[in-house]
Design a protein around this motif. Sequence first.
Motif, PDB file in Angstrom:
ATOM      1  N   LYS A  81     -12.263  86.077  87.156  1.00  0.00           N
ATOM      2  CA  LYS A  81     -11.134  86.630  86.410  1.00  0.00           C
ATOM      3  C   LYS A  81      -9.831  86.143  87.041  1.00  0.00           C
ATOM      4  CE  LYS A  81      -9.171  89.273  83.347  1.00  0.00           C
ATOM      5  NZ  LYS A  81      -7.931  88.472  83.415  1.00  0.00           N
ATOM      6  N   ASN A  82      -8.863  85.764  86.204  1.00  0.00           N
ATOM      7  CA  ASN A  82      -7.555  85.360  86.714  1.00  0.00           C
ATOM      8  C   ASN A  82      -6.776  86.581  87.202  1.00  0.00           C
ATOM      9  OD1 ASN A  82      -7.334  85.978  83.742  1.00  0.00           O
ATOM     10  ND2 ASN A  82      -5.146  85.839  84.240  1.00  0.00           N
ATOM     11  N   ILE A  83      -5.925  86.362  88.191  1.00  0.00           N
ATOM     12  CA  ILE A  83      -5.088  87.427  88.741  1.00  0.00           C
ATOM     13  C   ILE A  83      -3.635  87.130  88.391  1.00  0.00           C
ATOM     14  CG2 ILE A  83      -4.344  88.640  90.827  1.00  0.00           C
ATOM     15  CD1 ILE A  83      -7.331  89.034  90.087  1.00  0.00           C
ATOM     16  N   ASN A  84      -2.979  88.105  87.766  1.00  0.00           N
ATOM     17  CA  ASN A  84      -1.566  87.987  87.396  1.00  0.00           C
ATOM     18  C   ASN A  84      -0.681  88.581  88.497  1.00  0.00           C
ATOM     19  OD1 ASN A  84      -1.971  87.240  84.390  1.00  0.00           O
ATOM     20  ND2 ASN A  84      -3.179  89.113  84.610  1.00  0.00           N
ATOM     21  N   TYR A  85       0.476  87.984  88.684  1.00  0.00           N
ATOM     22  CA  TYR A  85       1.428  88.505  89.667  1.00  0.00           C
ATOM     23  C   TYR A  85       2.846  88.301  89.158  1.00  0.00           C
ATOM     24  CZ  TYR A  85       4.471  88.691  93.763  1.00  0.00           C
ATOM     25  OH  TYR A  85       5.492  88.992  94.625  1.00  0.00           O
ATOM     26  N   VAL A  86       3.676  89.319  89.324  1.00  0.00           N
ATOM     27  CA  VAL A  86       5.095  89.190  89.007  1.00  0.00           C
ATOM     28  C   VAL A  86       5.906  89.959  90.053  1.00  0.00           C
ATOM     29  CG1 VAL A  86       5.090  91.155  87.385  1.00  0.00           C
ATOM     30  CG2 VAL A  86       6.899  89.422  87.239  1.00  0.00           C
ATOM     31  N   GLN A  87       7.038  89.392  90.434  1.00  0.00           N
ATOM     32  CA  GLN A  87       7.986  90.036  91.353  1.00  0.00           C
ATOM     33  C   GLN A  87       9.321  90.115  90.640  1.00  0.00           C
ATOM     34  OE1 GLN A  87      10.455  88.498  95.190  1.00  0.00           O
ATOM     35  NE2 GLN A  87       8.238  88.280  95.364  1.00  0.00           N
ATOM     36  N   TRP A  88       9.954  91.284  90.734  1.00  0.00           N
ATOM     37  CA  TRP A  88      11.250  91.427  90.088  1.00  0.00           C
ATOM     38  C   TRP A  88      12.160  92.369  90.860  1.00  0.00           C
ATOM     39  CZ3 TRP A  88       6.954  94.152  88.557  1.00  0.00           C
ATOM     40  CH2 TRP A  88       7.099  95.520  88.296  1.00  0.00           C
ATOM     41  N   LYS A  90      16.310  93.811  80.907  1.00  0.00           N
ATOM     42  CA  LYS A  90      17.124  92.724  81.475  1.00  0.00           C
ATOM     43  C   LYS A  90      17.113  92.737  83.002  1.00  0.00           C
ATOM     44  CE  LYS A  90      20.228  92.207  77.494  1.00  0.00           C
ATOM     45  NZ  LYS A  90      19.408  93.049  76.580  1.00  0.00           N
ATOM     46  N   LEU A  91      15.913  92.895  83.557  1.00  0.00           N
ATOM     47  CA  LEU A  91      15.750  92.887  84.999  1.00  0.00           C
ATOM     48  C   LEU A  91      15.607  91.457  85.500  1.00  0.00           C
ATOM     49  CD1 LEU A  91      13.265  95.900  85.307  1.00  0.00           C
ATOM     50  CD2 LEU A  91      15.776  95.913  85.277  1.00  0.00           C
ATOM     51  N   GLU A  92      15.823  91.280  86.780  1.00  0.00           N
ATOM     52  CA  GLU A  92      15.783  89.940  87.377  1.00  0.00           C
ATOM     53  C   GLU A  92      14.358  89.596  87.795  1.00  0.00           C
ATOM     54  OE1 GLU A  92      17.426  87.514  91.305  1.00  0.00           O
ATOM     55  OE2 GLU A  92      18.219  89.507  90.845  1.00  0.00           O
ATOM     56  N   LYS A  93      13.714  88.722  87.047  1.00  0.00           N
ATOM     57  CA  LYS A  93      12.364  88.280  87.377  1.00  0.00           C
ATOM     58  C   LYS A  93      12.462  87.165  88.415  1.00  0.00           C
ATOM     59  CE  LYS A  93      10.179  86.485  83.990  1.00  0.00           C
ATOM     60  NZ  LYS A  93       9.487  86.370  82.698  1.00  0.00           N
ATOM     61  N   VAL A  94      11.808  87.349  89.561  1.00  0.00           N
ATOM     62  CA  VAL A  94      11.936  86.400  90.669  1.00  0.00           C
ATOM     63  C   VAL A  94      10.784  85.404  90.686  1.00  0.00           C
ATOM     64  CG1 VAL A  94      12.162  86.176  93.179  1.00  0.00           C
ATOM     65  CG2 VAL A  94      13.140  88.172  92.007  1.00  0.00           C
ATOM     66  N   LYS A  95       9.541  85.898  90.550  1.00  0.00           N
ATOM     67  CA  LYS A  95       8.358  85.043  90.571  1.00  0.00           C
ATOM     68  C   LYS A  95       7.355  85.566  89.558  1.00  0.00           C
ATOM     69  CE  LYS A  95       8.765  84.224  95.587  1.00  0.00           C
ATOM     70  NZ  LYS A  95       8.065  84.385  96.887  1.00  0.00           N
ATOM     71  N   GLU A  96       6.557  84.659  88.993  1.00  0.00           N
ATOM     72  CA  GLU A  96       5.498  85.106  88.092  1.00  0.00           C
ATOM     73  C   GLU A  96       4.433  84.033  87.957  1.00  0.00           C
ATOM     74  OE1 GLU A  96       6.072  85.177  83.800  1.00  0.00           O
ATOM     75  OE2 GLU A  96       8.071  84.317  84.074  1.00  0.00           O
ATOM     76  N   THR A  97       3.201  84.476  87.756  1.00  0.00           N
ATOM     77  CA  THR A  97       2.097  83.573  87.482  1.00  0.00           C
ATOM     78  C   THR A  97       0.969  84.350  86.822  1.00  0.00           C
ATOM     79  OG1 THR A  97       0.449  82.055  88.414  1.00  0.00           O
ATOM     80  CG2 THR A  97       1.118  83.911  89.794  1.00  0.00           C
ATOM     81  N   THR A  98       0.263  83.690  85.923  1.00  0.00           N
ATOM     82  CA  THR A  98      -0.903  84.301  85.291  1.00  0.00           C
ATOM     83  C   THR A  98      -2.202  83.892  85.975  1.00  0.00           C
ATOM     84  OG1 THR A  98      -1.010  82.501  83.686  1.00  0.00           O
ATOM     85  CG2 THR A  98       0.198  84.493  83.032  1.00  0.00           C
ATOM     86  N   ASP A  99      -2.095  83.077  87.029  1.00  0.00           N
ATOM     87  CA  ASP A  99      -3.292  82.652  87.761  1.00  0.00           C
ATOM     88  C   ASP A  99      -2.918  82.432  89.220  1.00  0.00           C
ATOM     89  OD1 ASP A  99      -5.785  81.808  88.501  1.00  0.00           O
ATOM     90  OD2 ASP A  99      -5.969  80.268  86.957  1.00  0.00           O
ATOM     91  N   LEU A 100      -2.807  83.524  89.941  1.00  0.00           N
ATOM     92  CA  LEU A 100      -2.252  83.510  91.289  1.00  0.00           C
ATOM     93  C   LEU A 100      -2.921  82.492  92.200  1.00  0.00           C
ATOM     94  CD1 LEU A 100      -0.416  84.726  93.481  1.00  0.00           C
ATOM     95  CD2 LEU A 100      -2.170  86.458  93.875  1.00  0.00           C
ATOM     96  N   TYR A 101      -4.251  82.462  92.216  1.00  0.00           N
ATOM     97  CA  TYR A 101      -4.948  81.644  93.200  1.00  0.00           C
ATOM     98  C   TYR A 101      -5.007  80.163  92.827  1.00  0.00           C
ATOM     99  CZ  TYR A 101      -5.859  86.043  95.397  1.00  0.00           C
ATOM    100  OH  TYR A 101      -5.684  87.256  96.007  1.00  0.00           O
ATOM    101  N   GLN A 102      -4.480  79.827  91.663  1.00  0.00           N
ATOM    102  CA  GLN A 102      -4.301  78.426  91.288  1.00  0.00           C
ATOM    103  C   GLN A 102      -2.816  78.049  91.293  1.00  0.00           C
ATOM    104  OE1 GLN A 102      -6.904  76.344  90.878  1.00  0.00           O
ATOM    105  NE2 GLN A 102      -8.173  78.108  91.435  1.00  0.00           N
TER     106      GLN A 102
END
Length: 216
Positions: A206-213, A171-183
């Motif tokens: 290859k797609n780049i994933n990014y998440v900030q929490w 139950k952490l706070e997810k701030v940003k996320e994407t499965t295709d950073l450069y798009q």
Amino acid sequence: MGKDKLRKFAEVATFDNVVQLDAGKAYKGTWAEKFFKNQQPIILELACGKGEYTVNLAKLFPEKNFIGIDYKGNRIWRGAKTAIEDGISNVGFLRIQIETILEHFAEGEIDEIWITFPDPQPQDSREKKRLTHPKFLERYQLLLKEGGIMHLKTDNDGFYAYTLEQIAALKLEKVKETTDLYQSTLVDEVLSIKTYYERKYLATSKNINYVQWKFG
């Protein structure tokens, strides 16, 4: 071990911006004051490899301190040498196993943590080695100041999905996320920093994933 690796290991031991193994324990709770000689915030890059993110973040944010952490001295050598050659004084490197990180930093000492393209440890038997396993997340939570930020960039979709599962389970706070950073609309001068491995992945589309929490 090849001659080039041996040379790098020997040379990295002479670098003032590299701390190795138990020597890092002496800085616990005082990295800003004793190592960097200032009071600036501290940001870590875990499994930093050649240290591209560590060095480039330090260039972008001279008002902050950056420490790249990895166990392989021949990889750290590249980032540390670049920082010395370019006169970047707000960057350092720590050669330790990440499992021991609480022995080297005090609770609440860190402002942000980056995990960039870590080994995804895909085998079920190696789940506890994944850098977003709950046992690691517990350590990061202790190290981070209240409101401290976590970042993950990875090309591995399975590891990314696993990390999102841990964030949701705790139950952490997810701030940003994407499965295709450069798009996505998230990419900026910070997220567009590319490591050696990232450039290889992007070359194969290859797609780049990014998440900030945050831990709350």
